[in-house]
Scaffold this motif. Structure first.
Motif, PDB file in Angstrom:
ATOM      1  N   PRO A 174      82.015  39.272  46.323  1.00 41.61           N
ATOM      2  CA  PRO A 174      82.096  37.926  45.764  1.00 41.61           C
ATOM      3  C   PRO A 174      83.553  37.479  45.657  1.00 41.61           C
ATOM      4  O   PRO A 174      84.406  38.236  45.184  1.00 41.61           O
ATOM      5  CB  PRO A 174      81.466  38.071  44.370  1.00 41.61           C
ATOM      6  N   TYR A 205      82.379  31.648  44.767  1.00 44.43           N
ATOM      7  CA  TYR A 205      82.163  30.947  43.502  1.00 44.43           C
ATOM      8  C   TYR A 205      83.441  30.215  43.106  1.00 44.43           C
ATOM      9  O   TYR A 205      84.535  30.775  43.201  1.00 44.43           O
ATOM     10  CB  TYR A 205      81.816  31.923  42.366  1.00 44.43           C
ATOM     11  N   PHE A 251      86.128  34.544  44.190  1.00 46.12           N
ATOM     12  CA  PHE A 251      86.209  33.514  43.163  1.00 46.12           C
ATOM     13  C   PHE A 251      87.448  32.673  43.429  1.00 46.12           C
ATOM     14  O   PHE A 251      88.561  33.196  43.510  1.00 46.12           O
ATOM     15  CB  PHE A 251      86.248  34.174  41.780  1.00 46.12           C
ATOM     16  N   VAL A 309      76.820  39.394  40.303  1.00 47.29           N
ATOM     17  CA  VAL A 309      78.145  39.317  40.931  1.00 47.29           C
ATOM     18  C   VAL A 309      78.907  40.628  40.755  1.00 47.29           C
ATOM     19  O   VAL A 309      79.864  40.888  41.477  1.00 47.29           O
ATOM     20  CB  VAL A 309      79.016  38.138  40.408  1.00 47.29           C
ATOM     21  N   PRO A 349      78.418  44.469  43.838  1.00 50.33           N
ATOM     22  CA  PRO A 349      79.257  45.082  44.881  1.00 50.33           C
ATOM     23  C   PRO A 349      80.357  45.963  44.294  1.00 50.33           C
ATOM     24  O   PRO A 349      80.668  47.035  44.833  1.00 50.33           O
ATOM     25  CB  PRO A 349      79.858  43.869  45.615  1.00 50.33           C
ATOM     26  N   LEU A 380      85.662  28.993  40.125  1.00 48.23           N
ATOM     27  CA  LEU A 380      85.770  29.468  38.742  1.00 48.23           C
ATOM     28  C   LEU A 380      87.147  29.088  38.192  1.00 48.23           C
ATOM     29  O   LEU A 380      88.154  29.246  38.880  1.00 48.23           O
ATOM     30  CB  LEU A 380      85.618  30.994  38.736  1.00 48.23           C
ATOM     31  N   LEU A 439      77.764  33.374  34.480  1.00 51.20           N
ATOM     32  CA  LEU A 439      77.600  34.047  35.774  1.00 51.20           C
ATOM     33  C   LEU A 439      76.517  35.112  35.666  1.00 51.20           C
ATOM     34  O   LEU A 439      76.411  35.799  34.648  1.00 51.20           O
ATOM     35  CB  LEU A 439      78.911  34.697  36.215  1.00 51.20           C
TER      36      LEU A 439
END
Lengths: 258, 258
Positions: free
Chosen positions: B128, B154, B130, A195, A198, B156, A191
């Motif tokens: 983000p 994403y 996941f 990411v 934030p 994951l 990754l």
């Protein structure tokens, strides 16, 4: 408002940000000195002034000499220049150095507490500047220079400034190293560092309104031993980070149980 | 775009931010469960839905059951609800927990990586998210929910997510603890924590454009032993922080000498 003639000794990251800010505030930067011609000329170009790589060529008729050099070079450079040009107001910009490192009778400190990058201009108005001087008159000079570029000027003794600088090492340098650890851990799973941005931004923004002590979150403050033990296990392949994780977790638990 | 009927199990910080975001995206939050009536009713009021403090009263006709509870309570709660309402899509929001902690055949993870404060609304678009799910169909459900509220989604695995969560502990929880250490050190010299904010902000902002590894500054990377030894001396009265300082300084030096 009095305008000063200023020489900059040093053309590193701090000088490259501070000198233009002083110029914009109406002061004259008359010369830049640096051991390396490249950085001296680069900064002198921005300031439309001359530069030199030889201390013997530093002009002796400026009002203020700003030293923005590495802590290890500071004492020696100031001593050499003092013996060349005699008694002038010498000012250093180092958070961790005592004012006494300067050999002149007129001496002062002007520490803008910020992490500087050469090609990224920062807004000086918001940067807290910490000042100190050997005489009332010298203090009024650095106070007026500081107020010309920053809205936040604090008078602070050398001893107090040491604690300030230490707190900056934890909240900036060490924090940045933890960003780097995060980056390394993410590389493991493919990754990008992005990411985390934030989360990093919000963590910084949060402490504008909630004290960091009050705003602590995560497995340590929850005393979530399942997660803590699992994460320690994952860090077995990074023994330094495993020890760090253990120590910081203990510290969070201890501090919040006091 | 399909709209889902959602039940929230848990009314803590994460639920209080995630549930309103899902509601704003057009989904129905039909009920909130929490052990404590106060937090259940507070969140239910915001969502204009019912609440309960008893698992036996949780409705059995929702499409998705979100579990936003403490890691230690998650397995037990999910098991209890499963035995009460049977096979449904259960989703947990815990960064560090495996998907297998959920007992249902249909299960998924929806981890929004952010540090949440109850009364401070964050912009979910930038967070983000996941996701992971037990079947393709379940994945498409959480994928669609995630895309409804975030621009960064994403996929994951549970194992990958463990490293993600570990990196978040370093870059958020541990970073915040270092802010708290900075605050304590400043108390010693009577300065407010606020003076650190421009430095904290810039340190976070800097890594948007420069990798933290490249952007490291401070006494450690300069191997400035004068400053390092002086600061270690100052920390003698805080033995834990002295050890931390030593370890992190060594780690910065080692990593940058590799």
């Amino acid at each position: 408002m009095k305008k000063y003639k200023i020489v900059f000794i040093g053309a590193g990251r701090l000088a490259s940000n501070l000198a233009p800010a002083l110029l914009n505030a109406g002061h004259s930067i008359v010369q830049v000195y640096s051991r390396t011609a490249g950085s001296a000329s680069l900064l002198a170009d921005k300031l439309h002034c001359g530069y030199t790589t030889s201390l013997t060529e530093v002009v002796d008729d400026a009002d203020v000499y700003f030293f923005s050099v590495s802590d290890s070079a500071l004492a020696e450079l100031a001593k050499s220049l003092h013996s060349l040009i005699g008694e002038k107001l010498f000012v250093h910009t180092a958070g961790s150095m005592n004012i006494d490192v300067l050999p002149t009778g007129h001496r002062a400190v002007f520490y803008p507490m910020q992490t500087f990058v050469k090609d990224k201009r920062v807004d000086f108005k918001r940067i807290p500047c910490f000042i100190e001087a050997s005489t009332d008159n010298d203090l009024s000079v650095v106070n007026s220079l500081a107020n010309d570029i920053s809205e936040k000027v604090y008078k602070l003794s050398s001893q107090q400034r040491q604690y300030l600088h230490l707190s900056a090492v934890f909240t900036c340098n060490f924090v940045n190293h933890f960003y780097a650890i995060g980056e390394k851990l993410l590389e493991k799973i493919g990754l990008p560092f992005d990411v985390l941005l934030p989360l990093i931004d919000e963590s910084a923004e949060k402490v504008h309104t909630i004290s960091p002590f009050e705003g602590q979150t995560g497995p340590a403050i929850r005393k979530d031993m399942n997660v803590i033990n699992k994460q320690l296990q994952m860090l077995k392949e990074y023994p330094e980070w495993e020890s760090l994780y253990q120590m910081i977790t203990n510290d969070i638990i201890n501090i919040h149980n006091k």
